[in-house]
Design a protein around this motif. Sequence first.
Motif, PDB file in Angstrom:
ATOM      1  N   PHE A 163       0.758  -1.304   0.079  1.00 28.46           N
ATOM      2  CA  PHE A 163      -0.125   0.064   0.066  1.00 28.46           C
ATOM      3  C   PHE A 163       0.651   1.359   0.151  1.00 28.46           C
ATOM      4  O   PHE A 163       0.311   2.382   0.292  1.00 28.46           O
ATOM      5  CB  PHE A 163      -0.915   0.055   1.104  1.00 28.46           C
ATOM      6  N   ASP A 164       2.118   1.075  -0.441  1.00 27.83           N
ATOM      7  CA  ASP A 164       3.034   2.269  -0.035  1.00 27.83           C
ATOM      8  C   ASP A 164       2.699   3.340  -0.960  1.00 27.83           C
ATOM      9  O   ASP A 164       2.759   4.473  -0.722  1.00 27.83           O
ATOM     10  CB  ASP A 164       4.275   2.011  -0.416  1.00 27.83           C
ATOM     11  N   GLU A 165       2.248   3.003  -2.406  1.00 27.68           N
ATOM     12  CA  GLU A 165       1.784   4.026  -3.453  1.00 27.68           C
ATOM     13  C   GLU A 165       0.529   4.660  -3.310  1.00 27.68           C
ATOM     14  O   GLU A 165       0.361   5.886  -3.732  1.00 27.68           O
ATOM     15  CB  GLU A 165       1.896   3.263  -4.769  1.00 27.68           C
ATOM     16  N   ASP A 166      -0.405   4.131  -2.477  1.00 31.03           N
ATOM     17  CA  ASP A 166      -1.774   4.673  -2.509  1.00 31.03           C
ATOM     18  C   ASP A 166      -2.508   4.636  -1.378  1.00 31.03           C
ATOM     19  O   ASP A 166      -3.749   4.637  -1.190  1.00 31.03           O
ATOM     20  CB  ASP A 166      -2.606   4.083  -3.520  1.00 31.03           C
ATOM     21  N   ARG A 167      -1.687   4.347  -0.112  1.00 32.34           N
ATOM     22  CA  ARG A 167      -2.295   3.749   1.185  1.00 32.34           C
ATOM     23  C   ARG A 167      -3.371   5.197   1.768  1.00 32.34           C
ATOM     24  O   ARG A 167      -4.411   4.859   2.048  1.00 32.34           O
ATOM     25  CB  ARG A 167      -1.357   3.880   2.296  1.00 32.34           C
ATOM     26  N   ASP A 168      -3.126   6.373   1.565  1.00 30.54           N
ATOM     27  CA  ASP A 168      -3.918   7.474   2.076  1.00 30.54           C
ATOM     28  C   ASP A 168      -5.202   7.381   1.235  1.00 30.54           C
ATOM     29  O   ASP A 168      -6.257   7.807   1.537  1.00 30.54           O
ATOM     30  CB  ASP A 168      -3.135   8.805   2.016  1.00 30.54           C
ATOM     31  N   GLU A 169      -5.070   7.277  -0.308  1.00 33.75           N
ATOM     32  CA  GLU A 169      -6.102   7.121  -1.078  1.00 33.75           C
ATOM     33  C   GLU A 169      -7.236   6.291  -0.576  1.00 33.75           C
ATOM     34  O   GLU A 169      -8.182   6.402  -0.822  1.00 33.75           O
ATOM     35  CB  GLU A 169      -5.575   7.096  -2.581  1.00 33.75           C
ATOM     36  N   LEU A 170      -6.657   4.826  -0.602  1.00 34.88           N
ATOM     37  CA  LEU A 170      -7.505   3.804  -0.216  1.00 34.88           C
ATOM     38  C   LEU A 170      -8.141   3.907   1.230  1.00 34.88           C
ATOM     39  O   LEU A 170      -9.325   3.346   1.112  1.00 34.88           O
ATOM     40  CB  LEU A 170      -6.639   2.515  -0.212  1.00 34.88           C
ATOM     41  N   ILE A 171      -7.483   4.745   2.208  1.00 34.16           N
ATOM     42  CA  ILE A 171      -8.041   4.917   3.188  1.00 34.16           C
ATOM     43  C   ILE A 171      -9.291   5.918   3.148  1.00 34.16           C
ATOM     44  O   ILE A 171     -10.484   5.770   3.663  1.00 34.16           O
ATOM     45  CB  ILE A 171      -7.271   5.458   4.405  1.00 34.16           C
ATOM     46  N   ALA A 172      -9.087   6.963   2.201  1.00 35.71           N
ATOM     47  CA  ALA A 172     -10.066   7.928   1.999  1.00 35.71           C
ATOM     48  C   ALA A 172     -11.496   6.944   1.184  1.00 35.71           C
ATOM     49  O   ALA A 172     -12.638   7.315   1.537  1.00 35.71           O
ATOM     50  CB  ALA A 172      -9.656   9.065   0.837  1.00 35.71           C
ATOM     51  N   ARG A 173     -11.114   5.978   0.603  1.00 34.06           N
ATOM     52  CA  ARG A 173     -11.966   5.336  -0.161  1.00 34.06           C
ATOM     53  C   ARG A 173     -12.893   4.613   0.763  1.00 34.06           C
ATOM     54  O   ARG A 173     -14.099   4.491   0.688  1.00 34.06           O
ATOM     55  CB  ARG A 173     -11.480   4.491  -1.398  1.00 34.06           C
ATOM     56  N   ALA A 174     -12.195   3.955   1.680  1.00 32.65           N
ATOM     57  CA  ALA A 174     -12.877   3.162   2.811  1.00 32.65           C
ATOM     58  C   ALA A 174     -14.152   4.119   3.401  1.00 32.65           C
ATOM     59  O   ALA A 174     -15.334   3.591   3.628  1.00 32.65           O
ATOM     60  CB  ALA A 174     -11.986   2.758   3.706  1.00 32.65           C
ATOM     61  N   THR A 175     -13.546   5.561   3.815  1.00 31.75           N
ATOM     62  CA  THR A 175     -14.383   6.225   4.402  1.00 31.75           C
ATOM     63  C   THR A 175     -15.545   6.764   3.421  1.00 31.75           C
ATOM     64  O   THR A 175     -16.757   6.493   3.994  1.00 31.75           O
ATOM     65  CB  THR A 175     -13.727   7.613   5.009  1.00 31.75           C
ATOM     66  N   ALA A 176     -15.391   6.868   2.248  1.00 33.10           N
ATOM     67  CA  ALA A 176     -16.502   7.150   1.304  1.00 33.10           C
ATOM     68  C   ALA A 176     -17.353   5.913   1.013  1.00 33.10           C
ATOM     69  O   ALA A 176     -18.508   6.294   0.536  1.00 33.10           O
ATOM     70  CB  ALA A 176     -15.686   7.465  -0.073  1.00 33.10           C
ATOM     71  N   SER A 177     -16.815   4.863   1.390  1.00 28.42           N
ATOM     72  CA  SER A 177     -17.766   3.524   1.085  1.00 28.42           C
ATOM     73  C   SER A 177     -18.483   3.113   2.521  1.00 28.42           C
ATOM     74  O   SER A 177     -18.829   2.034   2.548  1.00 28.42           O
ATOM     75  CB  SER A 177     -16.697   2.367   0.898  1.00 28.42           C
ATOM     76  N   GLY A 178     -18.330   3.914   3.404  1.00 29.77           N
ATOM     77  CA  GLY A 178     -19.160   3.594   4.840  1.00 29.77           C
ATOM     78  C   GLY A 178     -18.293   3.140   6.090  1.00 29.77           C
ATOM     79  O   GLY A 178     -19.072   3.009   6.827  1.00 29.77           O
ATOM     80  N   PHE A 179     -17.041   3.198   5.838  1.00 35.33           N
ATOM     81  CA  PHE A 179     -16.113   2.529   6.920  1.00 35.33           C
ATOM     82  C   PHE A 179     -15.823   3.692   7.938  1.00 35.33           C
ATOM     83  O   PHE A 179     -15.308   4.754   7.607  1.00 35.33           O
ATOM     84  CB  PHE A 179     -14.656   2.089   6.492  1.00 35.33           C
ATOM     85  N   SER A 180     -16.300   3.653   9.106  1.00 37.91           N
ATOM     86  CA  SER A 180     -16.268   4.398  10.312  1.00 37.91           C
ATOM     87  C   SER A 180     -14.729   4.335  11.027  1.00 37.91           C
ATOM     88  O   SER A 180     -13.990   5.272  11.358  1.00 37.91           O
ATOM     89  CB  SER A 180     -17.258   4.613  11.384  1.00 37.91           C
ATOM     90  N   GLN A 181     -14.412   2.873  11.062  1.00 38.54           N
ATOM     91  CA  GLN A 181     -13.135   2.524  11.853  1.00 38.54           C
ATOM     92  C   GLN A 181     -12.385   1.213  10.763  1.00 38.54           C
ATOM     93  O   GLN A 181     -13.080   0.565  10.285  1.00 38.54           O
ATOM     94  CB  GLN A 181     -13.282   2.028  13.105  1.00 38.54           C
ATOM     95  N   ILE A 182     -11.177   1.392  10.937  1.00 40.66           N
ATOM     96  CA  ILE A 182     -10.406   0.133  10.567  1.00 40.66           C
ATOM     97  C   ILE A 182      -9.475  -0.309  11.573  1.00 40.66           C
ATOM     98  O   ILE A 182      -8.748   0.667  12.382  1.00 40.66           O
ATOM     99  CB  ILE A 182      -9.649   0.664   9.270  1.00 40.66           C
ATOM    100  N   ILE A 183      -9.358  -1.658  11.641  1.00 44.06           N
ATOM    101  CA  ILE A 183      -8.139  -2.072  12.674  1.00 44.06           C
ATOM    102  C   ILE A 183      -7.056  -2.562  11.755  1.00 44.06           C
ATOM    103  O   ILE A 183      -7.138  -3.739  11.268  1.00 44.06           O
ATOM    104  CB  ILE A 183      -8.805  -3.460  13.362  1.00 44.06           C
ATOM    105  N   ASN A 184      -5.792  -1.908  12.162  1.00 42.58           N
ATOM    106  CA  ASN A 184      -4.616  -2.369  11.411  1.00 42.58           C
ATOM    107  C   ASN A 184      -3.838  -3.393  12.310  1.00 42.58           C
ATOM    108  O   ASN A 184      -3.738  -2.869  13.610  1.00 42.58           O
ATOM    109  CB  ASN A 184      -3.887  -1.149  11.015  1.00 42.58           C
ATOM    110  N   VAL A 185      -3.428  -4.458  11.789  1.00 43.99           N
ATOM    111  CA  VAL A 185      -2.696  -5.418  12.482  1.00 43.99           C
ATOM    112  C   VAL A 185      -1.160  -5.250  12.239  1.00 43.99           C
ATOM    113  O   VAL A 185      -0.722  -5.492  11.033  1.00 43.99           O
ATOM    114  CB  VAL A 185      -3.167  -6.806  12.214  1.00 43.99           C
ATOM    115  N   PHE A 186      -0.323  -5.058  13.516  1.00 41.89           N
ATOM    116  CA  PHE A 186       1.144  -4.950  13.213  1.00 41.89           C
ATOM    117  C   PHE A 186       1.687  -6.462  13.795  1.00 41.89           C
ATOM    118  O   PHE A 186       1.338  -6.715  14.786  1.00 41.89           O
ATOM    119  CB  PHE A 186       1.525  -4.004  14.157  1.00 41.89           C
TER     120      PHE A 186
END
Length: 272
Positions: free
Chosen positions: A30-53
């Motif tokens: 996701f290094d090339e478009d991480r922020d764009e895809l996070i924005a798309r998630a919000t636009a698609s109805g996601f309020s939260q995401i759980i990222n796993v380290f």
Amino acid sequence: MSKKKRPEPESLALSAGGVDSHAHLDLEDFDEDRDELIARATASGFSQIINVFLGPDAYEKNRSLFDKHPHISFLLGIHPNNANDLTDDVLNRMRDHFKADPRLKGVGEIGLDYYWERVPHDIQKAAFIKQIVLARELSLPIIIHSRDANDDTLAILEEQGLKDYPVLWHCFGAGIDLAERIINNGWYISIPGPVTYRKKSEETQAAVARIPFDRLMIETDCPYLTPEPWRGKRNHPALAAFTAQRIAQIKGRSLEDIWQITGDNARRFFGL
């Protein structure tokens, strides 16, 4: 003849409230478009995401990637395929991070993986138990990875006295028998994209039909396990809307209902 265009997740017009309970957005995929895809998630109805380290090294290196995204919370754990890495120093670093960072919401993904056979089973089990003990010490939820190891995974969880403790079975892909044992222990189940593969997930679909609404979550496990109609492409959080759509069909409820129910379950489980 041109190919039929695949629908975009935004076309489902879901309201805010969805939660992707398991993503790996810190990976280099996701290094090339991480922020764009996070924005798309919000636009698609996601309020939260759980990222796993996957371990403290990944957390220390990559947590700053999400400084601009406070709606993304974190998990931290040593994956069973990396169980050799769980030294006392690593465990202590994990403990310190959990105590210092309120965005860290659970210990995971942890468990057993007998598919790859990268680490001897006894070492995997020892690392699993040590992280269970850590989670209980800190009163944190536990997020399970179990691949080709369900009997041993369940035995350890039950031997550790985790009935009715907040445990989430990540990436569920089995049938009714396993689902019922998980549910009978008071635990939760997260459903990934392969539930949309109609010809290859009949057992899982039958299990989904039986899982109580209040124990159900959705996830991407992105960049892996992409749902239809985007199977074969890189997965990302917005695409979990199609996983929710298939679950709604199986459960005989509206997509919006499943969206809000699974989101509410994740918020309650993780304390979001």
